[in-house]
Design a protein around this motif. Structure first.
Motif, PDB file in Angstrom:
ATOM      1  N   LEU A  59       0.829  -1.203   0.000  1.00 46.84           N
ATOM      2  CA  LEU A  59       0.000   0.000   0.000  1.00 46.84           C
ATOM      3  C   LEU A  59       0.868   1.259   0.000  1.00 46.84           C
ATOM      4  O   LEU A  59       0.595   2.219  -0.717  1.00 46.84           O
ATOM      5  CB  LEU A  59      -0.932  -0.003   1.206  1.00 46.84           C
ATOM      6  CG  LEU A  59      -1.905   1.161   1.316  1.00 46.84           C
ATOM      7  CD1 LEU A  59      -2.807   1.244   0.098  1.00 46.84           C
ATOM      8  CD2 LEU A  59      -2.739   1.027   2.581  1.00 46.84           C
ATOM      9  N   ARG A  62       2.330   1.771  -3.498  1.00 44.62           N
ATOM     10  CA  ARG A  62       1.297   2.269  -4.414  1.00 44.62           C
ATOM     11  C   ARG A  62       1.014   3.739  -4.153  1.00 44.62           C
ATOM     12  O   ARG A  62       0.873   4.534  -5.081  1.00 44.62           O
ATOM     13  CB  ARG A  62       0.021   1.436  -4.265  1.00 44.62           C
ATOM     14  CG  ARG A  62      -1.119   1.892  -5.104  1.00 44.62           C
ATOM     15  CD  ARG A  62      -0.857   1.606  -6.594  1.00 44.62           C
ATOM     16  NE  ARG A  62      -1.986   2.066  -7.354  1.00 44.62           N
ATOM     17  CZ  ARG A  62      -1.951   3.072  -8.226  1.00 44.62           C
ATOM     18  NH1 ARG A  62      -0.819   3.688  -8.465  1.00 44.62           N
ATOM     19  NH2 ARG A  62      -3.020   3.442  -8.862  1.00 44.62           N
ATOM     20  N   THR A  63       0.945   4.123  -2.889  1.00 43.15           N
ATOM     21  CA  THR A  63       0.710   5.516  -2.526  1.00 43.15           C
ATOM     22  C   THR A  63       1.854   6.395  -3.014  1.00 43.15           C
ATOM     23  O   THR A  63       1.628   7.460  -3.600  1.00 43.15           O
ATOM     24  CB  THR A  63       0.528   5.658  -0.998  1.00 43.15           C
ATOM     25  OG1 THR A  63      -0.562   4.840  -0.591  1.00 43.15           O
ATOM     26  CG2 THR A  63       0.269   7.099  -0.603  1.00 43.15           C
ATOM     27  N   GLU A  66       1.632   6.869  -6.724  1.00 41.89           N
ATOM     28  CA  GLU A  66       0.480   7.704  -7.124  1.00 41.89           C
ATOM     29  C   GLU A  66       0.736   9.186  -6.881  1.00 41.89           C
ATOM     30  O   GLU A  66       0.359  10.019  -7.690  1.00 41.89           O
ATOM     31  CB  GLU A  66      -0.775   7.257  -6.368  1.00 41.89           C
ATOM     32  CG  GLU A  66      -2.038   7.955  -6.787  1.00 41.89           C
ATOM     33  CD  GLU A  66      -2.448   7.680  -8.233  1.00 41.89           C
ATOM     34  OE1 GLU A  66      -3.045   8.575  -8.850  1.00 41.89           O
ATOM     35  OE2 GLU A  66      -2.158   6.581  -8.739  1.00 41.89           O
TER      36      GLU A  66
END
Length: 129
Positions: A59, A62-63, A66
């Protein structure tokens, strides 16, 4: 990771980090996909912590991708009773540190690179120096 890695050597490295950094309560090493490798725990279920560390890191990666702030360095979760810190050991293993409210984060950031390097050497992920 090398199948020749001794769990006792990994636990010795985890205990050494705990002795050098105030506030570390427990630690778990897992594969990047969440399988337990070794643990220095008393209260936490190590298999669950291993799986959760992989989810936390995924996570976080991915953060970071992004929002465009560069590669992920670590994931820190501050809780009412302390901290959970997940650090990558190369791209195939993870180190989860559970700390109490008094966790010396500066000390952890100072001491953890050497521990990560030694664990990487034990797993054959980085060449020994």
């Amino acid at each position: 990771m090398s199948s020749q890695t001794s769990p006792a050597a990994v636990v010795a490295e985890l205990k050494s980090l705990r002795e050098r950094v105030m506030g570390i309560a427990e630690s778990v090493v897992s594969t990047a996909d969440g399988l337990l490798v070794a643990a220095d725990t008393a209260a936490v279920h190590p298999e669950s912590a291993a799986a959760l560390s992989a989810a936390m890191l995924g996570l976080g990666q991915r953060t970071a991708a992004e929002v465009g702030l560069g590669g992920l360095r670590d994931v820190v979760t501050r809780c009412n009773g302390g901290y959970v810190v997940v650090l990558a050991i190369g791209d195939r293993a993870l180190l989860m540190i559970l700390g109490d409210e008094g966790l010396d984060l500066a000390g952890l950031y100072r001491e953890s690179p050497a521990t990560i390097r030694r664990l990487g050497e034990l797993f054959g992920l980085v060449p020994a120096v």
